[in-house]
Structures are given as C-alpha cells and as structure tokens.
Design an enzyme around this catalytic site. Structure first.
Site, PDB file in Angstrom:
ATOM      1  N   GLU A 242       8.517   2.357   3.996  1.00 16.32           N
ATOM      2  CA  GLU A 242       8.997   2.416   3.086  1.00 16.32           C
ATOM      3  C   GLU A 242       7.137   2.393   2.535  1.00 16.32           C
ATOM      4  OE1 GLU A 242      10.714  -1.449   0.762  1.00 16.32           O
ATOM      5  OE2 GLU A 242      10.261  -1.838   3.454  1.00 16.32           O
ATOM      6  N   CYS A 276       9.583  -1.438  -6.041  1.00 14.89           N
ATOM      7  CA  CYS A 276       9.297   0.913  -4.981  1.00 14.89           C
ATOM      8  C   CYS A 276      11.642   1.140  -5.498  1.00 14.89           C
ATOM      9  CB  CYS A 276       9.129   0.084  -3.824  1.00 14.89           C
ATOM     10  SG  CYS A 276      10.762  -0.827  -3.034  1.00 14.89           S
TER      11      CYS A 276
END
Length: 499
Positions: A242, A276
């Site tokens: 990720e 993010c």
C-alpha cells in the site's frame, strides 16, 4: 538515528529525541523468526472461535477499559511521536476500534470452510479450506499507526498466522502497545513480536526462508525496496504494497458548494495533509470554478474549518484552524513529520510558483510556518497544470492545487493522468437527480483507482476493500478480501463411495 545499531525517534514539533531502540543482530532475528514459525504451528490449531474470542478480548478488556488518564497518556504519546494535534488523536483510536470490531464480525464467514454440497455428486464431498500463510511480516507506517496496523495484524492473527510487526522508527511505541495488548488478551508472545530494524535488517527478514508474506505500507521507494528484497529471496513469497497517492477530486456543476468546499478543505489539510488518501488535486467545472475557488481560499484564510475527526466521521464541530504546538488543546493543525519533509513540501510549492502557479494563501497568516521548522502553512495553488510536480507527485503536506475543467471527459482524463491510483472523489448532487447519478456511475467506470467516493473523501470503510492501482501498489486490506490475502485456499475432494 544515533548509529547503525540504534534508532531514535525525533519529536516533530520540538526536534528533541523522544525514544530510542536498539536493533537486534542477525542471529537474534533468526531465532525470533524460528520461534514465530514454531508457535504458528500450534496457533493455527486453535479453533477459529477461540481466536475470534481473543480478538474481542483485545478490544474490550484492553483498550475499551482504559481509564481517562491512561487514554490521555496514549494520546500524548502518539502526538510526541508523529506530531498530530493531541485533540485529534482520539478519532484515530475510535477508528481503529471500529475497524477491529468489523473485521472480527466477518471473520467466521470469511474463514470458514466453503461447502460445495449443493453441487456434490452422489458419493462425493468437496469443500475449500482457508489455510493461514504462516509467518507474516507487517511493515507499518507512522502517519496513522493505529488505523493502518490493525488492517493487517488483526486479520493475520485471527486467520492463524504469526506476525512480526516492524513499526516505523517514528512510532515505535504504537507497535509495542499493540503487542502488549494482544498478549494480555491471550495471544501467545511468539505469535506477535515487535522488531525494530534498520533497512538492511529489514531486507534480511524479508528474505528469510520462514517468512511467508510481507505486508508493507509506505512510500513508493520503500515498496520497491521491499519487492526487490522479496524477488531476490529464494522461493516465491507474497507481497502486499500500500503505497502513495495523489488523490483527485472533481467538482461538477451541480455540486453543493458550501458542503463540498468544507469537505475538500478538510480532506486536503487534516493531519497536515499526511495521508495516503488526502486530497492533493481538485478539478472544478468552469461554470462553478470562480465561486468554488473563492469559497475554498476564504475557508483556509479565515482560519475556520469544519473538522471531521478522523478518520473522520465520528463527530463534527467548528473550531479555529490553528497551526501550532500539537500538545496544546487549541491546535488543529500540527507540524509535518520532519524538517526534511517540510523542506520538500516548500520546494514543491516554490517550484510550482516559479513555473506559473499562483499561491493564494499568504504565509503570514500562519506565523509558526518558518523555514527551518516542521511547521508548514496551508497553501492553495491555482494556474497549475500537469507539468508541475505539485499536480503529479505526492506532496504529503497541507497543499492543494485547483485546476479548471470544461467537462466530465476532461476531468476524467486529468484524474487518470497520474502515476498513482488510490482514491478519487466526485462531488455532484445525485439526490433527486438521476442524471447526475448516471454521470457519476459513468465516471466510476472510467477512473483508474482503487476507490471512488461520491460526496466524501479521505475515509476507509472496513466493509470495502482497500486497494490501489499503478504506483499506489497492489494487494488488498479490509473487507472479506483482506482475509483472502492473508490465507491460501486448500481444496478437499473426497470420493466416499468406492463400490
């Protein structure tokens, strides 16, 4: 870091050492991994029901029974490690508990045998088991250490794996709290172990023959290093990555601008933009561009903000938007994680301005934001384009670019013109407007991204899969697919009648 044997966490707002940890040597690491593998062979024999009960005990008897003073200490501890305003830490803890509860609630349905009895031929029985992978290395980030760590560590343990948890050097105490809480709940000590590691030691662990899977959350460069180490190891081990994001928003002509502006300011600025899935670029239809721009800049400049504490739907209140010392209760915007990060963010803004962008927020509105410090003023840029890093490369700071578009098609093209693909959001009024809902669904089909939001952003729903495309990584966490990633299917095919 003091030297190659230790790491030291530097508190972002005062740049003082906070906590240090000593690295193990390779032989100590090998012993730790061996112990994890041996313990996992027994742990997987516990029934699924027993493991789920331990998971509930982890939540109920450890975190939910903390006294107020203990909770305040936990909140300040995280603030001192990574710099988020202490008033906003409770939201991450609530989000972490909510995710844990959801993942436990679906564990039985996700991990039980899949029966095929409805299609079995007479004299046959077939089913599919979900087997744990073995020993899982979880490499966790600093920006939301409770929220992100729970995504992998709890499903891995409930599925019957052992976990080696390597936290960011910025937030080592979070991992230690996790492990201690799980041990108190009944998870054997060798099933969850914390490893503080240098990059070279991290590669050593990844390449160890007893490591079966690696779950990494962090930068693209970090993800490439993890993948490279795994590929160079003997055999074939799974890797979930990720990574970064450059998440776009598109504001259509019929968007509710008052609501949309407040949400997108928060989506860009919360946690000082260090998420993010923060909003880093906004495309606005020309028919509402001027009004949107004015409202957006005014909301930042006036220093008021609708804050949805984290992440981010637990309560809503209006507060002063104050950049300052994150240990003070009145602060709503803290420092970024390091001086190097602050310098990189400022450079990205300066380079954009030099290339023709216009900065709309005077820095003197935020006097704490001085060169050489970790305090970065919120900034809104217009006259931006995709030749600028600020619209193409991850900023990870309180900065957003706003660009005018003429149609859905242009917005889709620009949203997809990115090396990243984590989330995207579309802002349009679909209630009682079927044509807008149809337009949204068309946009969904065209976007190259892991998640598409309608009229919200920067939020993870544990019932939905969390995944990215392109440089945002691969693999999945949360939802039923999060369990799938941490297990392997084993098919059982029985011919019972042989005469």
């Amino acid at each position: 870091m003091a030297n190659v044997q230790t790491q030291t966490t530097i508190t972002p707002h005062n740049q003082e050492p906070y906590v240090s940890r000593t690295y193990p040597n390779e032989s100590e690491l090998d012993a730790t991994i061996q112990n994890a593998a041996l313990a996992q062979a027994d742990w997987k024999k516990q029934t699924l029901k027993e493991r789920i009960e331990i998971g509930h005990k982890f939540i109920q008897t450890v975190f939910k029974t903390m006294r107020d003073e203990e909770l305040k200490g936990l909140h300040m501890e995280l603030t001192m490690q990574m710099g988020r305003p202490v008033s906003q830490v409770p939201g991450e803890i609530r989000g972490f508990l909510s995710r844990a509860e959801y993942m436990l609630s679906i564990a039985e349905s996700c991990l039980s045998d899949v029966s095929l009895k409805d299609t079995d031929a007479p004299g046959f029985r077939r089913y599919i088991k979900r087997e744990p992978l073995g020993v899982v290395l979880v490499i966790a980030p600093w920006n939301y250490p409770y929220l992100v760590t729970i995504n992998s560590i709890l499903p891995a343990i409930i599925a019957g794996n052992a976990v080696l948890l390597k936290p960011s050097p910025q937030t080592p105490l979070v991992a230690e709290r996790f492990a201690n809480a799980l041990h108190k709940a009944g998870v054997p000590k060798d099933i969850v172990q914390v490893l503080h590691l240098s990059p070279s030691l991290t590669s050593h662990v990844i390449q160890h023959s007893l490591i079966d899977f690696v779950s990494f959350t962090g930068s693209v460069i970090g993800g490439q290093a993890v993948e490279r180490a795994a590929v160079e190891a003997a055999g074939f081990k799974g890797v979930a990555l990720e990574l970064g994001g450059k998440d776009p928003a598109y504001v259509r002509p019929d968007a509710d601008l008052k609501y949309t502006v407040a949400e997108l300011v928060d989506g860009a600025m919360f946690n000082s933009g260090q998420s993010c899935c923060a909003i880093e670029r906004i495309y606005v239809h020309g028919s509402v561009y001027e009004e949107f721009k004015e409202k957006y800049v005014d909301l930042v400049k006036v220093n008021t903000l609708t804050t949805m504490i984290s992440c981010r739907t637990y309560f809503v209140h209006i507060q002063k938007y104050v950049l300052g010392d994150p240990t003070k209760p009145e602060t709503s915007l803290g420092p970024v994680v390091s001086i190097a990060s602050a310098q990189r963010i400022r450079k990205q803004v300066a380079d954009a301005v030099e290339a023709g962008a216009t900065a709309l927020v005077p820095e003197n509105l935020f006097p704490m934001a001085q060169p050489g410090t970790t305090y970065v003023a919120p900034q809104v840029l217009i006259n931006v384009n995709h030749s600028m890093d600020v619209m193409m490369e991850e900023t990870f700071g309180p900065v957003v670019g706003i660009q005018k578009v003429s149609s859905d098609e242009e917005a889709i093209r620009l949203m997809n013109d990115s090396p990243y693909g984590l989330t995207a959001s579309v802002w349009t009024t679909t209630e009682d407007h079927p044509e807008s809902q149809e337009a949204f669904l068309r946009i969904v089909d065209e976007l190259q991204t892991g998640t598409v939001f309608l009229n919200r952003c920067d939020f993870l729903d544990p019932a939905l899969s969390w995944a990215g495309v392109k440089n945002s990584g691969r693999g999945v966490s949360l939802s039923k697919f999060g369990y799938d990633q941490l297990t392997r299917p084993k098919s059982v095919h029985m011919k019972i009648k042989t005469k």
